[in-house]
Write an enzyme that holds these catalytic residues in place. Structure first.
Site, mmCIF file in Angstrom:
data_model
loop_
_atom_site.group_PDB
_atom_site.id
_atom_site.type_symbol
_atom_site.label_atom_id
_atom_site.label_comp_id
_atom_site.label_asym_id
_atom_site.label_seq_id
_atom_site.Cartn_x
_atom_site.Cartn_y
_atom_site.Cartn_z
ATOM 1 N N GLY A 10 -17.891 47.303 -0.912
ATOM 2 C CA GLY A 10 -16.863 46.814 0.600
ATOM 3 C C GLY A 10 -15.686 46.532 0.788
ATOM 4 O O GLY A 10 -14.722 47.180 1.065
ATOM 5 N N ARG A 11 -15.765 44.923 0.627
ATOM 6 C CA ARG A 11 -14.511 44.572 0.791
ATOM 7 C C ARG A 11 -13.143 45.237 0.109
ATOM 8 O O ARG A 11 -12.574 45.230 0.906
ATOM 9 C CB ARG A 11 -14.643 42.445 0.569
ATOM 10 C CG ARG A 11 -13.299 41.823 1.344
ATOM 11 C CD ARG A 11 -13.248 40.754 0.275
ATOM 12 N NE ARG A 11 -15.040 40.285 0.493
ATOM 13 C CZ ARG A 11 -15.500 39.391 1.130
ATOM 14 N NH1 ARG A 11 -14.813 38.661 1.950
ATOM 15 N NH2 ARG A 11 -17.011 38.847 1.021
ATOM 16 N N GLY A 51 -18.484 43.606 -4.310
ATOM 17 C CA GLY A 51 -18.139 41.837 -4.320
ATOM 18 C C GLY A 51 -16.917 41.482 -5.601
ATOM 19 O O GLY A 51 -16.517 40.713 -4.977
ATOM 20 N N TYR A 54 -17.181 30.440 7.155
ATOM 21 C CA TYR A 54 -16.845 30.260 5.901
ATOM 22 C C TYR A 54 -15.809 29.401 4.939
ATOM 23 O O TYR A 54 -15.389 29.292 3.910
ATOM 24 C CB TYR A 54 -16.679 30.982 4.694
ATOM 25 C CG TYR A 54 -17.927 32.325 5.375
ATOM 26 C CD1 TYR A 54 -18.978 32.460 5.462
ATOM 27 C CD2 TYR A 54 -17.241 33.744 5.749
ATOM 28 C CE1 TYR A 54 -19.990 33.940 5.564
ATOM 29 C CE2 TYR A 54 -17.871 35.159 5.980
ATOM 30 C CZ TYR A 54 -19.065 34.548 5.483
ATOM 31 O OH TYR A 54 -20.060 35.526 5.403
ATOM 32 N N GLU A 62 -20.914 48.904 -5.851
ATOM 33 C CA GLU A 62 -20.823 48.925 -4.196
ATOM 34 C C GLU A 62 -19.872 48.178 -3.682
ATOM 35 O O GLU A 62 -20.571 47.044 -2.819
ATOM 36 C CB GLU A 62 -22.698 48.234 -4.068
ATOM 37 C CG GLU A 62 -23.423 49.131 -3.710
ATOM 38 C CD GLU A 62 -25.188 47.683 -4.152
ATOM 39 O OE1 GLU A 62 -24.758 47.402 -3.815
ATOM 40 O OE2 GLU A 62 -25.943 49.323 -3.574
ATOM 41 N N CYS A 68 -15.258 28.741 23.533
ATOM 42 C CA CYS A 68 -15.416 27.037 23.750
ATOM 43 C C CYS A 68 -15.916 26.625 22.896
ATOM 44 O O CYS A 68 -17.039 26.447 22.818
ATOM 45 C CB CYS A 68 -16.189 27.289 24.856
ATOM 46 S SG CYS A 68 -15.646 28.168 26.511
ATOM 47 N N GLU A 69 -15.478 26.550 21.609
ATOM 48 C CA GLU A 69 -15.557 26.042 20.468
ATOM 49 C C GLU A 69 -14.732 25.667 19.924
ATOM 50 O O GLU A 69 -13.532 25.631 19.827
ATOM 51 C CB GLU A 69 -16.429 26.851 19.154
ATOM 52 C CG GLU A 69 -17.539 27.673 20.194
ATOM 53 C CD GLU A 69 -18.795 26.784 20.102
ATOM 54 O OE1 GLU A 69 -18.780 26.292 18.648
ATOM 55 O OE2 GLU A 69 -20.116 27.759 20.263
#
Ligand code: LLP
Length: 433
Positions: free
Chosen positions: A287-288, A243, A329, A285, A356-357
């Site tokens: 990650g990012r 985190g 997000y 742990e 297409c959004e």
């Protein structure tokens, strides 16, 4: 710094990004090995080597490929996987089973079997029925498995609601109600198929403040004390999750690992002394924080629409398919025109994707050097949760990934071809007439 500007061009870990774009095409994920190595080194120096009996398990969900498994192993880290697919990738990369931990809130029987067959180091049990499943599988296979319980510490943290995981109302973890957690602990301690190692929590992601980690830690330490009082069991291990936030934009105040970990270790050591127990082995742990800033994405600029007095849309050849984070997000990114890196930023534009959004916007309102078709636009800090969350929406193929190091580039994920994209598709016979 792995990002450099020379002769009006953006270089990344010694590589000319314009040449990378030419050689490998765009959209292109570019990952700096030097940056990954530096992040792992910080973890070793400020945590693993500083405190005995500690481990760091890289959270593969951020970015996992065969080459990444090799890098993580070489850098002395363990690996956290969350699915059969991630576990399979680790197995194919010959990642040592004992150094793998398996998280996830709904592991299937097949996934658990794969994990147990490969003798992985730990299964982080996330629900009560999972223990029964593991016991059954171990009984059939004549095995014993190490487990930890993921608990729901009941803390809020300051991040996007979708990436906050520690609050009580969560699909993750086991609630800490006495009548729930203690029978589960007792069952694990007494099971002939289980080696119960302790507890795990993860409070959320992209955090710049250590408060929720420290609050969750208090809750976990109380549980360790209660477990000792009730079952005379000294908890051997505590996993405090990941985190740790990174810098996406100038506004992000990235903290070193020690900002989170030193106060936690101080608390844990004092607690263990007071209770006169051996301090549990501590696991993180991340990650990012290992890959996020180590990655950039290169895009080629296509159509530009200047809606007078409203907005100038600059469309690139990727978008929410290779980076869903802005759409999902409202994540903020920064970037630069890689072939006009020293030119004055006189244009206010919105970098939009090609899906297409209407929500497929990568960066809203950014000042850049005046853009034209064919320019290469680089978005920074895309190493985590971009490739790993990519999709084939609108039948856009997955981009390639190159690993760069001090001027050398190696392809680690080939660009997906149209043929590859449709290879699992089948036309029923009656439709072929
Ligand atoms: N451990 C557990 C149990 C986790 O659930 C996570 C992330 C991590 C470790 C790694 O967290 P990190 O150090 O990377 O923050 N897709 C979202 C992030 C989801 C994170 C889910 N769990 C995003 O793009 O922001």
């Amino acid at each position: 710094m792995v990002k450099e500007i020379k002769d009006n061009i953006l270089y990344f870990d010694g590589c000319n990004t314009i040449e990378l774009a030419k050689k490998y095409g765009t959209p292109l994920y570019v990952l700096s090995e030097t940056a990954i190595v530096e992040n792992c080194k910080e973890i070793r120096e400020t945590f693993l080597n500083k405190y005995e009996r500690t481990r760091a398990a890289y959270a593969g969900k951020a970015f996992l490929t065969l080459a990444m498994c090799k890098l993580i192993e070489r850098e002395g880290l363990c690996l956290d996987v969350v699915s059969g697919g991630e576990l399979y990738t680790a197995i194919k990369a010959n990642f040592p089973g004992g150094k793998i931990e398996f998280n996830g809130n709904n592991k299937s029987i097949e996934e658990l079997e794969l994990a147990i067959d490969y003798n992985i180091g730990r299964i982080i049990v996330d629900g009560l029925d999972e223990l029964d499943l593991i016991e059954k599988i171990c009984k059939e296979k004549g095995k014993r498995t190490n487990i930890l319980y993921r608990i729901t510490p009941g803390v809020k943290s300051d991040s996007h609601d979708y990436i906050v995981t520690g609050k009580k109302d969560s699909k993750f973890g086991i609630p800490l109600d006495d009548e729930v957690i203690f029978p589960a602990v007792e069952q694990a301690i007494n099971s002939p198929y289980i080696n119960f190692l302790g507890f795990h929590f993860h409070v959320g992601s992209q955090l710049h403040n250590n408060e929720s980690h420290l609050k969750a830690l208090d809750t976990a330490l109380k549980l360790i004390k209660d477990t000792k009082d009730k079952f005379n069991f000294v908890t051997p291990e505590l996993n405090v999750g990941g985190g740790f936030g990174i810098k996406y934009t100038e506004g992000d105040n990235k903290k070193p690992y020690s900002y989170f970990l030193d106060p936690m270790m101080e608390k844990i050591e004092k607690f263990s002394e007071d209770l006169n127990i051996t301090r549990p082995e501590i696991v993180i742990e991340p990650g990012r924080s290992i890959v996020g800033e180590a990655g950039i994405t290169l895009y080629t600029v296509g159509t530009i629409k200047d809606i007078k007095g409203i907005r100038k849309y600059v469309s690139v050849d990727g978008g929410m398919t290779d980076n869903i984070r802005p759409a999902l997000y409202q994540a903020k990114y920064e970037g630069i025109v890689a072939n006009k890196a020293q030119e004055p930023k006189t244009d206010l534009v919105t970098i939009s994707g090609k899906c297409c959004e209407s929500g497929d916007i990568l960066i809203k309102d950014i000042e850049v050097a005046p853009l034209e078709r064919g320019d290469i636009f680089a978005i920074f800090s895309t190493g985590a949760y971009s490739y790993s969350m990519a999709s084939n929406y609108n039948k856009n193929p997955f981009p390639a990934t190159v690993l760069v190091r001090e001027g050398k580039a190696e392809i680690i994920v080939k660009r997906q071809s149209y043929d590859h994209m449709i290879e699992n598709e089948v036309v029923p016979k009656y439709l072929t007439k």
